[in-house]
Design a protein around this motif. Structure first.
Motif, PDB file in Angstrom:
ATOM      1  N   LEU A  87     -70.795 -32.514-104.877  1.00 40.00           N
ATOM      2  CA  LEU A  87     -69.415 -32.204-104.543  1.00 40.00           C
ATOM      3  C   LEU A  87     -69.025 -32.927-103.249  1.00 40.00           C
ATOM      4  O   LEU A  87     -69.877 -33.178-102.393  1.00 40.00           O
ATOM      5  CB  LEU A  87     -69.243 -30.699-104.350  1.00 40.00           C
ATOM      6  CG  LEU A  87     -69.339 -29.809-105.587  1.00 40.00           C
ATOM      7  CD1 LEU A  87     -69.297 -28.335-105.180  1.00 40.00           C
ATOM      8  CD2 LEU A  87     -68.229 -30.111-106.581  1.00 40.00           C
ATOM      9  N   PRO A  88     -67.755 -33.254-103.083  1.00 42.46           N
ATOM     10  CA  PRO A  88     -67.317 -33.828-101.807  1.00 42.46           C
ATOM     11  C   PRO A  88     -67.652 -32.900-100.640  1.00 42.46           C
ATOM     12  O   PRO A  88     -67.722 -31.671-100.805  1.00 42.46           O
ATOM     13  CB  PRO A  88     -65.799 -33.966-101.989  1.00 42.46           C
ATOM     14  CG  PRO A  88     -65.603 -34.038-103.470  1.00 42.46           C
ATOM     15  CD  PRO A  88     -66.656 -33.163-104.064  1.00 42.46           C
ATOM     16  N   ASP A 146     -68.425 -24.945 -99.651  1.00 41.81           N
ATOM     17  CA  ASP A 146     -68.077 -23.749 -98.875  1.00 41.81           C
ATOM     18  C   ASP A 146     -66.800 -23.086 -99.389  1.00 41.81           C
ATOM     19  O   ASP A 146     -66.627 -21.875 -99.259  1.00 41.81           O
ATOM     20  CB  ASP A 146     -67.900 -24.109 -97.398  1.00 41.81           C
ATOM     21  CG  ASP A 146     -69.220 -24.436 -96.713  1.00 41.81           C
ATOM     22  OD1 ASP A 146     -70.282 -24.100 -97.280  1.00 41.81           O
ATOM     23  OD2 ASP A 146     -69.190 -25.028 -95.621  1.00 41.81           O
ATOM     24  N   LEU A 147     -65.921 -23.891 -99.984  1.00 38.76           N
ATOM     25  CA  LEU A 147     -64.651 -23.359-100.477  1.00 38.76           C
ATOM     26  C   LEU A 147     -64.782 -22.669-101.828  1.00 38.76           C
ATOM     27  O   LEU A 147     -63.972 -21.807-102.161  1.00 38.76           O
ATOM     28  CB  LEU A 147     -63.620 -24.489-100.592  1.00 38.76           C
ATOM     29  CG  LEU A 147     -63.222 -25.192 -99.292  1.00 38.76           C
ATOM     30  CD1 LEU A 147     -62.276 -26.343 -99.586  1.00 38.76           C
ATOM     31  CD2 LEU A 147     -62.572 -24.208 -98.327  1.00 38.76           C
ATOM     32  N   VAL A 148     -65.788 -23.057-102.620  1.00 38.88           N
ATOM     33  CA  VAL A 148     -65.864 -22.562-103.995  1.00 38.88           C
ATOM     34  C   VAL A 148     -67.053 -21.626-104.230  1.00 38.88           C
ATOM     35  O   VAL A 148     -67.257 -21.193-105.363  1.00 38.88           O
ATOM     36  CB  VAL A 148     -65.938 -23.734-105.002  1.00 38.88           C
ATOM     37  CG1 VAL A 148     -64.733 -24.651-104.851  1.00 38.88           C
ATOM     38  CG2 VAL A 148     -67.227 -24.523-104.852  1.00 38.88           C
ATOM     39  N   SER A 149     -67.797 -21.301-103.181  1.00 39.39           N
ATOM     40  CA  SER A 149     -69.005 -20.495-103.390  1.00 39.39           C
ATOM     41  C   SER A 149     -69.101 -19.359-102.390  1.00 39.39           C
ATOM     42  O   SER A 149     -68.469 -19.366-101.322  1.00 39.39           O
ATOM     43  CB  SER A 149     -70.253 -21.380-103.280  1.00 39.39           C
ATOM     44  OG  SER A 149     -70.378 -21.889-101.962  1.00 39.39           O
ATOM     45  N   LEU A 150     -69.928 -18.392-102.736  1.00 40.28           N
ATOM     46  CA  LEU A 150     -70.260 -17.276-101.860  1.00 40.28           C
ATOM     47  C   LEU A 150     -71.513 -17.611-101.057  1.00 40.28           C
ATOM     48  O   LEU A 150     -72.330 -18.444-101.466  1.00 40.28           O
ATOM     49  CB  LEU A 150     -70.506 -16.018-102.688  1.00 40.28           C
ATOM     50  CG  LEU A 150     -69.346 -15.562-103.584  1.00 40.28           C
ATOM     51  CD1 LEU A 150     -69.823 -14.509-104.573  1.00 40.28           C
ATOM     52  CD2 LEU A 150     -68.202 -15.034-102.741  1.00 40.28           C
ATOM     53  N   ALA A 151     -71.698 -16.921 -99.943  1.00 39.22           N
ATOM     54  CA  ALA A 151     -72.879 -17.174 -99.116  1.00 39.22           C
ATOM     55  C   ALA A 151     -74.162 -16.949 -99.904  1.00 39.22           C
ATOM     56  O   ALA A 151     -75.125 -17.723 -99.788  1.00 39.22           O
ATOM     57  CB  ALA A 151     -72.843 -16.280 -97.873  1.00 39.22           C
ATOM     58  N   PHE A 179     -70.305 -25.372-109.485  1.00 39.99           N
ATOM     59  CA  PHE A 179     -68.867 -25.566-109.672  1.00 39.99           C
ATOM     60  C   PHE A 179     -68.511 -25.584-111.154  1.00 39.99           C
ATOM     61  O   PHE A 179     -67.554 -24.941-111.589  1.00 39.99           O
ATOM     62  CB  PHE A 179     -68.432 -26.873-109.010  1.00 39.99           C
ATOM     63  CG  PHE A 179     -66.987 -27.209-109.222  1.00 39.99           C
ATOM     64  CD1 PHE A 179     -66.008 -26.646-108.430  1.00 39.99           C
ATOM     65  CD2 PHE A 179     -66.608 -28.090-110.223  1.00 39.99           C
ATOM     66  CE1 PHE A 179     -64.662 -26.958-108.629  1.00 39.99           C
ATOM     67  CE2 PHE A 179     -65.276 -28.406-110.431  1.00 39.99           C
ATOM     68  CZ  PHE A 179     -64.294 -27.838-109.630  1.00 39.99           C
ATOM     69  N   SER A 180     -69.289 -26.308-111.948  1.00 38.79           N
ATOM     70  CA  SER A 180     -69.030 -26.390-113.381  1.00 38.79           C
ATOM     71  C   SER A 180     -69.165 -25.017-114.035  1.00 38.79           C
ATOM     72  O   SER A 180     -68.349 -24.646-114.892  1.00 38.79           O
ATOM     73  CB  SER A 180     -69.982 -27.389-114.035  1.00 38.79           C
ATOM     74  OG  SER A 180     -69.742 -27.483-115.421  1.00 38.79           O
ATOM     75  N   ALA A 181     -70.184 -24.276-113.650  1.00 38.81           N
ATOM     76  CA  ALA A 181     -70.371 -22.937-114.220  1.00 38.81           C
ATOM     77  C   ALA A 181     -69.174 -22.040-113.903  1.00 38.81           C
ATOM     78  O   ALA A 181     -68.727 -21.258-114.760  1.00 38.81           O
ATOM     79  CB  ALA A 181     -71.659 -22.317-113.681  1.00 38.81           C
ATOM     80  N   PHE A 218     -62.562 -18.371-107.074  1.00 39.56           N
ATOM     81  CA  PHE A 218     -63.967 -18.773-106.991  1.00 39.56           C
ATOM     82  C   PHE A 218     -64.817 -17.678-106.374  1.00 39.56           C
ATOM     83  O   PHE A 218     -65.986 -17.501-106.743  1.00 39.56           O
ATOM     84  CB  PHE A 218     -64.097 -20.052-106.151  1.00 39.56           C
ATOM     85  CG  PHE A 218     -63.640 -21.292-106.857  1.00 39.56           C
ATOM     86  CD1 PHE A 218     -64.349 -21.809-107.932  1.00 39.56           C
ATOM     87  CD2 PHE A 218     -62.503 -21.968-106.435  1.00 39.56           C
ATOM     88  CE1 PHE A 218     -63.945 -22.962-108.583  1.00 39.56           C
ATOM     89  CE2 PHE A 218     -62.084 -23.124-107.076  1.00 39.56           C
ATOM     90  CZ  PHE A 218     -62.805 -23.621-108.152  1.00 39.56           C
ATOM     91  N   GLU A 219     -64.240 -16.925-105.433  1.00 43.48           N
ATOM     92  CA  GLU A 219     -64.999 -15.879-104.741  1.00 43.48           C
ATOM     93  C   GLU A 219     -65.164 -14.613-105.577  1.00 43.48           C
ATOM     94  O   GLU A 219     -65.869 -13.691-105.163  1.00 43.48           O
ATOM     95  CB  GLU A 219     -64.307 -15.545-103.415  1.00 43.48           C
ATOM     96  CG  GLU A 219     -63.044 -14.699-103.533  1.00 43.48           C
ATOM     97  CD  GLU A 219     -61.817 -15.480-104.031  1.00 43.48           C
ATOM     98  OE1 GLU A 219     -60.758 -14.853-104.246  1.00 43.48           O
ATOM     99  OE2 GLU A 219     -61.914 -16.722-104.204  1.00 43.48           O
ATOM    100  N   GLU A 220     -64.540 -14.570-106.749  1.00 47.27           N
ATOM    101  CA  GLU A 220     -64.603 -13.379-107.591  1.00 47.27           C
ATOM    102  C   GLU A 220     -65.666 -13.464-108.674  1.00 47.27           C
ATOM    103  O   GLU A 220     -65.765 -12.576-109.510  1.00 47.27           O
ATOM    104  CB  GLU A 220     -63.235 -13.111-108.230  1.00 47.27           C
ATOM    105  CG  GLU A 220     -62.165 -12.741-107.220  1.00 47.27           C
ATOM    106  CD  GLU A 220     -60.830 -12.455-107.874  1.00 47.27           C
ATOM    107  OE1 GLU A 220     -60.354 -11.299-107.752  1.00 47.27           O
ATOM    108  OE2 GLU A 220     -60.266 -13.363-108.517  1.00 47.27           O
ATOM    109  N   ALA A 221     -66.455 -14.525-108.662  1.00 48.85           N
ATOM    110  CA  ALA A 221     -67.559 -14.663-109.620  1.00 48.85           C
ATOM    111  C   ALA A 221     -68.813 -15.068-108.857  1.00 48.85           C
ATOM    112  O   ALA A 221     -68.831 -16.109-108.206  1.00 48.85           O
ATOM    113  CB  ALA A 221     -67.229 -15.704-110.686  1.00 48.85           C
ATOM    114  N   ASP A 222     -69.815 -14.241-108.916  1.00 49.70           N
ATOM    115  CA  ASP A 222     -71.101 -14.503-108.264  1.00 49.70           C
ATOM    116  C   ASP A 222     -72.059 -15.010-109.336  1.00 49.70           C
ATOM    117  O   ASP A 222     -72.476 -14.256-110.214  1.00 49.70           O
ATOM    118  CB  ASP A 222     -71.624 -13.228-107.618  1.00 49.70           C
ATOM    119  CG  ASP A 222     -72.909 -13.464-106.836  1.00 49.70           C
ATOM    120  OD1 ASP A 222     -73.376 -14.612-106.762  1.00 49.70           O
ATOM    121  OD2 ASP A 222     -73.466 -12.485-106.306  1.00 49.70           O
TER     122      ASP A 222
END
Length: 229
Positions: free
Chosen positions: A127-128, A133-138, A162-164, A182-186
């Motif tokens: 990813l760029p 950090d924008l599309v994932s949870l810690a 990201f694809s998942a 994005f933050e609503e799916a772990d």
């Protein structure tokens, strides 16, 4: 790319998308004259003002969709985008489409056999910078780091994640008609080519999660969701 990623009751088709040579003088330079071959009039109208690249992708993925629908016993029909650009399938059908550089695919199933369906394809590249950090949870980033230690330099785990998430959204939206952040799916990716998505929305009556599969081959990533958990 999708072989083995979806339940047996799903029908799918894939295709290579022709690419125009760089630096074409005209908007359609380098593309076949039959860019819109096989499109219905209303589909042609929908993309009449789009650039050639978009028209090629639109037409190619719909050819895949109609091939997959034919395997379910459905005749060719227009497949127009809905309010969130989701494909509008015939009554009684669930499905999903995807395209990326040089590749497209579509998958369909009977709604009384498969509750939700989502597919996504991406070029297998990182990813760029800053996007993860924008599309994932810690917690997801921690798990990606552990995966990278186990399989160094073999898989771009950030792009697989990201694809998942894209596949999860495509399965989620037709069921709920609601945006999913994005933050609503772990999502937990596994080395065996599977993943599980735990949904964090708390919406009454909405799915609590999805199960899916992923694969990397020939410079591409494919992910697919075909099961509500």
């Amino acid at each position: 790319m999708l072989d083995g990623l979806l339940p047996d009751r799903v029908r799918w088709a894939q295709a290579v998308i022709p690419e125009a040579p760089a630096g074409g003088a005209a908007p359609d330079a380098g593309y076949p004259e039959t860019i819109e071959a096989g499109l219905f009039p209303e589909e042609r109208e929908h993309i009449a003002r789009a650039v050639a690249k978009r028209r090629v992708e639109f037409a190619a993925v719909r050819r895949c969709a109609r091939r997959a629908l034919q395997e379910l016993g459905y005749p060719p029909v227009p497949i127009l985008p809905g309010e969130q650009r989701e494909p509008q399938w015939p009554e009684g059908v669930v499905g999903s489409m995807t395209h990326c550089a040089g590749y497209c695919a579509a998958a369909v199933a009977r709604a009384d056999e498969i509750a939700a369906l989502g597919i996504d394809a991406e070029v297998h590249a990182p990813l760029p910078e800053g996007v993860l950090d924008l599309v994932s949870l810690a917690a997801e980033r921690e798990r990606l780091a552990a995966l990278a230690e186990g399989v160094p330099n073999a898989v771009h785990w950030d792009r697989v994640l990201f694809s998942a998430k894209e596949s999860v959204y495509k399965a989620w939206f037709p069921l709920t008609r609601r945006w999913l952040g994005f933050e609503e799916a772990d999502i937990e990716l596994r080395l065996d080519g599977t993943f599980e998505a735990r949904l964090l929305t708390g919406d009454a009556g909405a799915p609590r999660g999805f199960a899916g599969r992923w694969a990397v081959s020939a410079g591409l990533i494919a992910t697919a969701v075909g099961e509500v958990v």
